[in-house]
Design a protein around this motif. Structure first.
Motif, PDB file in Angstrom:
ATOM      1  N   SER A  71       4.158   4.599   8.507  1.00 52.60           N
ATOM      2  CA  SER A  71       5.449   3.925   8.360  1.00 52.60           C
ATOM      3  C   SER A  71       6.573   4.711   9.016  1.00 52.60           C
ATOM      4  O   SER A  71       7.547   4.133   9.499  1.00 52.60           O
ATOM      5  N   ALA A  72       6.430   6.033   9.047  1.00 52.36           N
ATOM      6  CA  ALA A  72       7.446   6.887   9.666  1.00 52.36           C
ATOM      7  C   ALA A  72       7.303   6.955  11.181  1.00 52.36           C
ATOM      8  O   ALA A  72       8.122   7.587  11.851  1.00 52.36           O
ATOM      9  N   GLY A  73       6.241   6.323  11.717  1.00 52.37           N
ATOM     10  CA  GLY A  73       6.102   6.263  13.160  1.00 52.37           C
ATOM     11  C   GLY A  73       4.942   7.031  13.749  1.00 52.37           C
ATOM     12  O   GLY A  73       4.815   7.105  14.974  1.00 52.37           O
ATOM     13  N   ALA A  74       4.082   7.596  12.925  1.00 53.66           N
ATOM     14  CA  ALA A  74       2.919   8.312  13.461  1.00 53.66           C
ATOM     15  C   ALA A  74       2.007   7.322  14.173  1.00 53.66           C
ATOM     16  O   ALA A  74       1.824   6.193  13.722  1.00 53.66           O
ATOM     17  N   ALA A  75       1.436   7.754  15.281  1.00 48.04           N
ATOM     18  CA  ALA A  75       0.526   6.906  16.034  1.00 48.04           C
ATOM     19  C   ALA A  75      -0.839   6.833  15.370  1.00 48.04           C
ATOM     20  O   ALA A  75      -1.554   5.854  15.522  1.00 48.04           O
ATOM     21  N   GLY A  76      -1.211   7.862  14.642  1.00 45.36           N
ATOM     22  CA  GLY A  76      -2.499   7.892  13.959  1.00 45.36           C
ATOM     23  C   GLY A  76      -2.525   8.988  12.924  1.00 45.36           C
ATOM     24  O   GLY A  76      -1.820   9.991  13.039  1.00 45.36           O
ATOM     25  N   VAL A  77      -3.344   8.776  11.894  1.00 44.69           N
ATOM     26  CA  VAL A  77      -3.504   9.753  10.819  1.00 44.69           C
ATOM     27  C   VAL A  77      -4.996   9.854  10.517  1.00 44.69           C
ATOM     28  O   VAL A  77      -5.677   8.842  10.384  1.00 44.69           O
ATOM     29  N   VAL A  78      -5.491  11.064  10.417  1.00 48.96           N
ATOM     30  CA  VAL A  78      -6.849  11.308   9.938  1.00 48.96           C
ATOM     31  C   VAL A  78      -6.708  11.993   8.593  1.00 48.96           C
ATOM     32  O   VAL A  78      -5.971  12.978   8.465  1.00 48.96           O
TER      33      VAL A  78
ATOM     34  N   ALA B  81     -21.195  15.925   1.905  1.00 45.75           N
ATOM     35  CA  ALA B  81     -20.547  14.623   2.091  1.00 45.75           C
ATOM     36  C   ALA B  81     -19.175  14.759   2.748  1.00 45.75           C
ATOM     37  O   ALA B  81     -18.561  13.765   3.117  1.00 45.75           O
ATOM     38  N   THR B  82     -18.693  15.981   2.903  1.00 46.72           N
ATOM     39  CA  THR B  82     -17.396  16.211   3.538  1.00 46.72           C
ATOM     40  C   THR B  82     -17.364  15.652   4.955  1.00 46.72           C
ATOM     41  O   THR B  82     -16.345  15.146   5.407  1.00 46.72           O
ATOM     42  N   LEU B  83     -18.482  15.713   5.667  1.00 50.05           N
ATOM     43  CA  LEU B  83     -18.525  15.194   7.037  1.00 50.05           C
ATOM     44  C   LEU B  83     -18.171  13.716   7.108  1.00 50.05           C
ATOM     45  O   LEU B  83     -17.698  13.231   8.130  1.00 50.05           O
ATOM     46  N   LEU B  84     -18.408  12.990   6.039  1.00 48.93           N
ATOM     47  CA  LEU B  84     -18.173  11.547   6.026  1.00 48.93           C
ATOM     48  C   LEU B  84     -16.833  11.163   5.404  1.00 48.93           C
ATOM     49  O   LEU B  84     -16.475   9.993   5.399  1.00 48.93           O
ATOM     50  N   ALA B  85     -16.094  12.114   4.884  1.00 48.23           N
ATOM     51  CA  ALA B  85     -14.883  11.823   4.108  1.00 48.23           C
ATOM     52  C   ALA B  85     -13.695  11.382   4.958  1.00 48.23           C
ATOM     53  O   ALA B  85     -12.790  10.723   4.464  1.00 48.23           O
ATOM     54  N   TYR B  86     -13.686  11.733   6.235  1.00 49.24           N
ATOM     55  CA  TYR B  86     -12.484  11.539   7.052  1.00 49.24           C
ATOM     56  C   TYR B  86     -12.417  10.150   7.672  1.00 49.24           C
ATOM     57  O   TYR B  86     -13.378   9.645   8.221  1.00 49.24           O
ATOM     58  N   GLN B  87     -11.233   9.565   7.588  1.00 50.31           N
ATOM     59  CA  GLN B  87     -10.968   8.207   8.064  1.00 50.31           C
ATOM     60  C   GLN B  87      -9.791   8.251   9.031  1.00 50.31           C
ATOM     61  O   GLN B  87      -8.825   8.972   8.788  1.00 50.31           O
ATOM     62  N   LEU B  88      -9.887   7.476  10.094  1.00 46.53           N
ATOM     63  CA  LEU B  88      -8.756   7.322  11.013  1.00 46.53           C
ATOM     64  C   LEU B  88      -7.927   6.136  10.558  1.00 46.53           C
ATOM     65  O   LEU B  88      -8.447   5.033  10.399  1.00 46.53           O
ATOM     66  N   PHE B  89      -6.662   6.358  10.333  1.00 40.78           N
ATOM     67  CA  PHE B  89      -5.706   5.293  10.036  1.00 40.78           C
ATOM     68  C   PHE B  89      -4.881   5.110  11.298  1.00 40.78           C
ATOM     69  O   PHE B  89      -4.238   6.037  11.772  1.00 40.78           O
ATOM     70  N   GLY B  90      -4.942   3.925  11.859  1.00 41.73           N
ATOM     71  CA  GLY B  90      -4.244   3.646  13.102  1.00 41.73           C
ATOM     72  C   GLY B  90      -5.166   2.876  14.023  1.00 41.73           C
ATOM     73  O   GLY B  90      -6.261   2.454  13.639  1.00 41.73           O
ATOM     74  N   HIS B  91      -4.753   2.692  15.241  1.00 43.28           N
ATOM     75  CA  HIS B  91      -5.531   1.923  16.213  1.00 43.28           C
ATOM     76  C   HIS B  91      -6.807   2.682  16.569  1.00 43.28           C
ATOM     77  O   HIS B  91      -6.766   3.898  16.791  1.00 43.28           O
ATOM     78  N   PRO B  92      -7.958   1.997  16.655  1.00 47.40           N
ATOM     79  CA  PRO B  92      -9.214   2.690  16.954  1.00 47.40           C
ATOM     80  C   PRO B  92      -9.237   3.355  18.331  1.00 47.40           C
ATOM     81  O   PRO B  92     -10.027   4.264  18.555  1.00 47.40           O
ATOM     82  N   ASP B  93      -8.385   2.934  19.243  1.00 48.21           N
ATOM     83  CA  ASP B  93      -8.312   3.568  20.560  1.00 48.21           C
ATOM     84  C   ASP B  93      -7.229   4.640  20.639  1.00 48.21           C
ATOM     85  O   ASP B  93      -6.924   5.135  21.725  1.00 48.21           O
ATOM     86  N   CYS B  94      -6.659   4.984  19.490  1.00 51.99           N
ATOM     87  CA  CYS B  94      -5.636   6.034  19.440  1.00 51.99           C
ATOM     88  C   CYS B  94      -6.209   7.294  20.096  1.00 51.99           C
ATOM     89  O   CYS B  94      -7.293   7.748  19.761  1.00 51.99           O
TER      90      CYS B  94
ATOM     91  N   TYR C 242       0.827  -1.193   0.000  1.00 49.35           N
ATOM     92  CA  TYR C 242       0.000   0.000   0.000  1.00 49.35           C
ATOM     93  C   TYR C 242       0.865   1.248   0.000  1.00 49.35           C
ATOM     94  O   TYR C 242       1.935   1.279   0.596  1.00 49.35           O
ATOM     95  N   ALA C 243       0.369   2.283  -0.679  1.00 49.58           N
ATOM     96  CA  ALA C 243       1.090   3.552  -0.757  1.00 49.58           C
ATOM     97  C   ALA C 243       0.100   4.688  -0.534  1.00 49.58           C
ATOM     98  O   ALA C 243      -1.096   4.530  -0.703  1.00 49.58           O
ATOM     99  N   GLY C 244       0.589   5.832  -0.174  1.00 48.37           N
ATOM    100  CA  GLY C 244      -0.229   7.009   0.065  1.00 48.37           C
ATOM    101  C   GLY C 244       0.319   7.768   1.262  1.00 48.37           C
ATOM    102  O   GLY C 244       1.194   7.289   1.978  1.00 48.37           O
ATOM    103  N   LEU C 245      -0.194   8.970   1.459  1.00 45.82           N
ATOM    104  CA  LEU C 245       0.322   9.812   2.543  1.00 45.82           C
ATOM    105  C   LEU C 245       0.054   9.216   3.925  1.00 45.82           C
ATOM    106  O   LEU C 245       0.925   9.250   4.790  1.00 45.82           O
ATOM    107  N   ALA C 246      -1.145   8.686   4.144  1.00 46.73           N
ATOM    108  CA  ALA C 246      -1.442   8.103   5.456  1.00 46.73           C
ATOM    109  C   ALA C 246      -0.487   6.954   5.757  1.00 46.73           C
ATOM    110  O   ALA C 246       0.072   6.858   6.851  1.00 46.73           O
ATOM    111  N   THR C 247      -0.280   6.084   4.771  1.00 45.69           N
ATOM    112  CA  THR C 247       0.647   4.958   4.944  1.00 45.69           C
ATOM    113  C   THR C 247       2.060   5.454   5.207  1.00 45.69           C
ATOM    114  O   THR C 247       2.770   4.899   6.054  1.00 45.69           O
ATOM    115  N   ALA C 248       2.469   6.506   4.512  1.00 54.71           N
ATOM    116  CA  ALA C 248       3.818   7.047   4.699  1.00 54.71           C
ATOM    117  C   ALA C 248       4.010   7.569   6.120  1.00 54.71           C
ATOM    118  O   ALA C 248       5.039   7.303   6.752  1.00 54.71           O
ATOM    119  N   PHE C 249       3.022   8.290   6.636  1.00 56.47           N
ATOM    120  CA  PHE C 249       3.141   8.795   8.007  1.00 56.47           C
ATOM    121  C   PHE C 249       3.140   7.664   9.032  1.00 56.47           C
ATOM    122  O   PHE C 249       3.896   7.700  10.003  1.00 56.47           O
TER     123      PHE C 249
END
Length: 113
Positions: free
Chosen positions: A33-40, A93-106, A24-31
């Motif tokens: 992989s670099a050690g971010a605890a979570g990305v929205v 539809a902007t309200l629904l566009a955002y996704q959390l990448f990372g652990h759900p309890d982040c 997988y590739a993309g900005l969320a994956t890059a962050f």
């Protein structure tokens, strides 16, 4: 990154990933992989003014320490009711566009900068 960071990306489709060479590739994956605890990040095009409101509300609701990020996103999405969808709202539809990448309890904690 020296310590776990939380990243909020507020632009069109920055959360949309793709497969490149079997991974997988993309900005969320890059962050992540670099050690971010979570990305929205947004999965599809967002309206500028609506996206600004999402960001303002997101950080307002994160004002308390150790608030689960997923809970804040659920609160934002909960505003998307049938009544909201039926009205002629620009970027609704902007309200629904955002996704959390990372652990759900982040959880978000302010750093003592």
């Amino acid at each position: 990154m020296p310590r776990p960071m939380f990243v909020f990306l507020n632009a069109c489709q920055v959360g949309a990933g793709q497969r490149v060479l079997g991974d997988y590739a993309g900005l969320a994956t890059a962050f992540l992989s670099a050690g971010a605890a979570g990305v929205v990040a947004a999965l599809w095009n967002v309206h500028d003014l609506a996206a600004r409101d999402v960001a303002v509300n997101f950080y307002r609701d994160l004002d308390a320490d150790a608030v689960p990020v997923a809970a804040v996103l659920r609160g934002i999405r909960a505003q998307y009711t049938r009544q909201y969808a039926d009205k002629d709202a620009v970027g609704r539809a902007t309200l629904l566009a955002y996704q959390l990448f990372g652990h759900p309890d982040c959880a978000y904690q302010r750093s003592g900068m």
